[in-house]
Design a protein around this motif. Structure first.
Motif, PDB file in Angstrom:
ATOM      1  N   UNK A   1       0.837  -1.200   0.000  1.00 57.76           N
ATOM      2  CA  UNK A   1       0.000   0.000   0.000  1.00 57.76           C
ATOM      3  C   UNK A   1       0.872   1.250   0.000  1.00 57.76           C
ATOM      4  N   UNK A   2       0.612   2.151  -0.909  1.00 56.79           N
ATOM      5  CA  UNK A   2       1.341   3.407  -0.999  1.00 56.79           C
ATOM      6  C   UNK A   2       2.658   3.329  -1.739  1.00 56.79           C
ATOM      7  N   UNK A   3       3.109   2.115  -2.102  1.00 52.83           N
ATOM      8  CA  UNK A   3       4.380   1.969  -2.805  1.00 52.83           C
ATOM      9  C   UNK A   3       4.229   2.416  -4.256  1.00 52.83           C
ATOM     10  N   UNK A   4       5.230   3.117  -4.757  1.00 53.47           N
ATOM     11  CA  UNK A   4       5.226   3.567  -6.140  1.00 53.47           C
ATOM     12  C   UNK A   4       5.838   2.491  -7.031  1.00 53.47           C
ATOM     13  N   UNK A   5       5.270   2.323  -8.204  1.00 57.30           N
ATOM     14  CA  UNK A   5       5.831   1.389  -9.171  1.00 57.30           C
ATOM     15  C   UNK A   5       7.052   2.002  -9.845  1.00 57.30           C
ATOM     16  N   UNK A   6       8.003   1.161 -10.209  1.00 56.95           N
ATOM     17  CA  UNK A   6       9.098   1.619 -11.052  1.00 56.95           C
ATOM     18  C   UNK A   6       8.517   1.955 -12.424  1.00 56.95           C
ATOM     19  N   UNK A   7       9.266   2.687 -13.215  1.00 59.53           N
ATOM     20  CA  UNK A   7       8.773   3.201 -14.485  1.00 59.53           C
ATOM     21  C   UNK A   7       8.218   2.123 -15.417  1.00 59.53           C
ATOM     22  N   UNK A   8       9.006   1.091 -15.699  1.00 54.46           N
ATOM     23  CA  UNK A   8       8.557   0.086 -16.667  1.00 54.46           C
ATOM     24  C   UNK A   8       7.349  -0.699 -16.142  1.00 54.46           C
ATOM     25  N   UNK A   9       7.408  -1.251 -14.920  1.00 54.19           N
ATOM     26  CA  UNK A   9       6.203  -1.961 -14.430  1.00 54.19           C
ATOM     27  C   UNK A   9       4.970  -1.058 -14.390  1.00 54.19           C
ATOM     28  N   UNK A  10       5.158   0.220 -14.043  1.00 55.32           N
ATOM     29  CA  UNK A  10       4.025   1.143 -14.003  1.00 55.32           C
ATOM     30  C   UNK A  10       3.387   1.272 -15.385  1.00 55.32           C
ATOM     31  N   UNK A  11       4.219   1.398 -16.405  1.00 54.60           N
ATOM     32  CA  UNK A  11       3.694   1.505 -17.769  1.00 54.60           C
ATOM     33  C   UNK A  11       2.976   0.227 -18.188  1.00 54.60           C
ATOM     34  N   UNK A  12       3.562  -0.925 -17.884  1.00 52.16           N
ATOM     35  CA  UNK A  12       2.937  -2.202 -18.255  1.00 52.16           C
ATOM     36  C   UNK A  12       1.586  -2.351 -17.560  1.00 52.16           C
ATOM     37  N   UNK A  13       1.545  -2.054 -16.258  1.00 50.98           N
ATOM     38  CA  UNK A  13       0.304  -2.193 -15.491  1.00 50.98           C
ATOM     39  C   UNK A  13      -0.759  -1.220 -16.000  1.00 50.98           C
ATOM     40  N   UNK A  14      -0.376   0.009 -16.303  1.00 52.31           N
ATOM     41  CA  UNK A  14      -1.328   1.001 -16.823  1.00 52.31           C
ATOM     42  C   UNK A  14      -1.909   0.542 -18.164  1.00 52.31           C
ATOM     43  N   UNK A  15      -1.035   0.125 -19.071  1.00 51.84           N
ATOM     44  CA  UNK A  15      -1.507  -0.312 -20.389  1.00 51.84           C
ATOM     45  C   UNK A  15      -2.357  -1.578 -20.259  1.00 51.84           C
ATOM     46  N   UNK A  16      -1.963  -2.509 -19.406  1.00 51.73           N
ATOM     47  CA  UNK A  16      -2.755  -3.730 -19.197  1.00 51.73           C
ATOM     48  C   UNK A  16      -4.152  -3.382 -18.710  1.00 51.73           C
ATOM     49  N   UNK A  17      -4.237  -2.463 -17.765  1.00 50.33           N
ATOM     50  CA  UNK A  17      -5.533  -2.052 -17.219  1.00 50.33           C
ATOM     51  C   UNK A  17      -6.395  -1.416 -18.293  1.00 50.33           C
ATOM     52  N   UNK A  18      -5.821  -0.525 -19.084  1.00 51.46           N
ATOM     53  CA  UNK A  18      -6.576   0.160 -20.139  1.00 51.46           C
ATOM     54  C   UNK A  18      -7.055  -0.819 -21.215  1.00 51.46           C
TER      55      UNK A  18
END
Length: 147
Positions: free
Chosen positions: A45-62
């Protein structure tokens, strides 16, 4: 409206993990599980994603949201690995439609998943099999593991 390049992902890709989604309620679990698959640890909870995982997770969700809203269930999300890239492959079973970039819609009107995929990934494409329509996006593998 723009169109995506029609091609399968790189042929040497191996599947790391697969998720089957039946509703939007499962997206939160997808995000957490996908993060763990990419980094080797659960997102606290509250942890920030690193750049690449954040992008993958965002695109996967969309892309999964688009597939759930506009495709035929179940939606299948796969995380693949090939050489120096991760590949996200999202499939639904509506073979009657072709993915299109919603570049003429006003902001906030939805349908921006493909634009986000193109902005945040190395490459994006789509292909159809006899049973499903797949949209894929590739991402660099660096900066996903701390050691």
């Amino acid at each position: 409206m723009g169109s995506l390049r029609t091609s399968p992902p790189p042929p040497r890709a191996t599947e790391l993990q697969r998720w089957a989604l039946g509703s939007g309620a499962e997206l939160r679990g997808l995000r957490a599980s996908l993060h763990e698959a990419l980094t080797g640890h659960a997102l606290r909870a509250g942890e920030q994603l690193d750049d690449i995982p954040e992008r993958v997770v965002l695109v996967a969700t969309e892309l999964a949201t688009n597939a759930l809203q506009h495709g035929l269930p179940p939606t299948t999300v796969r995380l693949l690995c090939a050489d120096d890239v991760f590949i996200l492959d999202v499939a639904d079973h509506d073979l009657s439609t072709v993915p299109e970039l919603a570049d003429t819609r006003p902001l906030g009107a939805g349908g921006r998943g493909l634009q986000l995929a193109r902005a945040f990934s190395l490459d994006v494409g789509w292909y159809a099999t006899s049973h499903a329509k797949h949209i894929w996006a590739s991402f660099p593998r660096e900066a996903t593991h701390d050691g």
